[in-house]
Design an enzyme around this catalytic site. Structure first.
Site, short mmCIF file in Angstrom:
data_model
loop_
_atom_site.label_atom_id
_atom_site.label_comp_id
_atom_site.label_asym_id
_atom_site.label_seq_id
_atom_site.Cartn_x
_atom_site.Cartn_y
_atom_site.Cartn_z
CG HIS A 1 -0.39 -0.26 2.52
ND1 HIS A 1 -0.02 -1.52 2.94
CD2 HIS A 1 -0.12 0.57 3.55
CE1 HIS A 1 0.47 -1.44 4.17
NE2 HIS A 1 0.42 -0.19 4.57
CG LEU A 2 1.62 5.33 -2.78
CD1 LEU A 2 3.11 5.46 -2.52
CD2 LEU A 2 1.29 5.73 -4.23
#
Length: 176
Positions: free
Chosen positions: A94-95
DNA sequence: GTTCTAGAAC
DNA sequence: GTTCTAGAAC
């Protein structure tokens, strides 16, 4: 089901999605550490940065572009950081897309702070460059990560140091 | 990742 | 006495 899979569950919940296409999903962080805090997740099942290969470069680029576009739309006059935690707690890559105010009641611990303000936070553009150049993303070792999270509390804007989190949180409001 | 809380730090 | 952090959670 363990809490480690919470993100995967959130990403599949249409009520929590703020954007989705055939490649990625964007959700709000359930416990935002700043005024704006989004998470961009690939639909492909990828656990960590270590699982990335060169052919993921385009995926990372579109995660970055879409994250930045959504954030810019939401708050134009606030600077935004995009990056990955070196050792995330939750499964699925996840960014983080987060505004640099860090003004949030959910930001409580030194670990929270250092996870966004030290090299524990791997800048998205740097990750993309690493992947393009070497076929992998450089990540600090486990022991380096543990040290980074214990770094003394330092304001990200003026480098002033603080003895504890309440004092730091009070201070950063001055930079708003 | 969070919640809860014992006991350290003040 | 109160504030703050660190570690368990089956």
């Amino acid at each position: 089901m363990s809490w480690k899979f919470g993100l995967l569950a959130s990403a599949k919940n249409p009520d929590l999605q703020i954007f989705t296409n055939d490649q990625i999903t964007v959700v709000k962080d359930m416990y935002p550490k700043a005024e704006l805090h989004y998470l961009v997740l690939p639909k492909e099942r990828i656990d960590t940065l270590k699982n990335l290969q060169k052919d993921h470069v385009n995926l990372l680029k579109s995660m970055h572009e879409i994250g930045l576009e959504l954030a810019s739309k939401k708050c134009q006059n606030r600077s935004i950081k995009l990056g990955y935690h070196a050792m995330p707690s939750m499964q699925q890559l996840h960014l983080h897309v987060i505004s640099e105010d860090f003004d949030s009641v959910c930001l409580k611990t030194a670990k929270h702070w250092n996870s966004f303000t030290t090299p524990f936070f791997i800048d998205s553009l740097r990750a993309i460059k690493d992947l393009e150049a070497t076929g992998r993303v450089m990540v600090p070792s486990t022991s380096e990560c543990q040290q980074l999270l214990k770094t003394k509390l330092k304001c990200h804007k003026c480098d002033e140091c603080f003895k504890n989190m309440p004092k730091l949180k009070m201070h950063i409001k001055q930079h708003l």
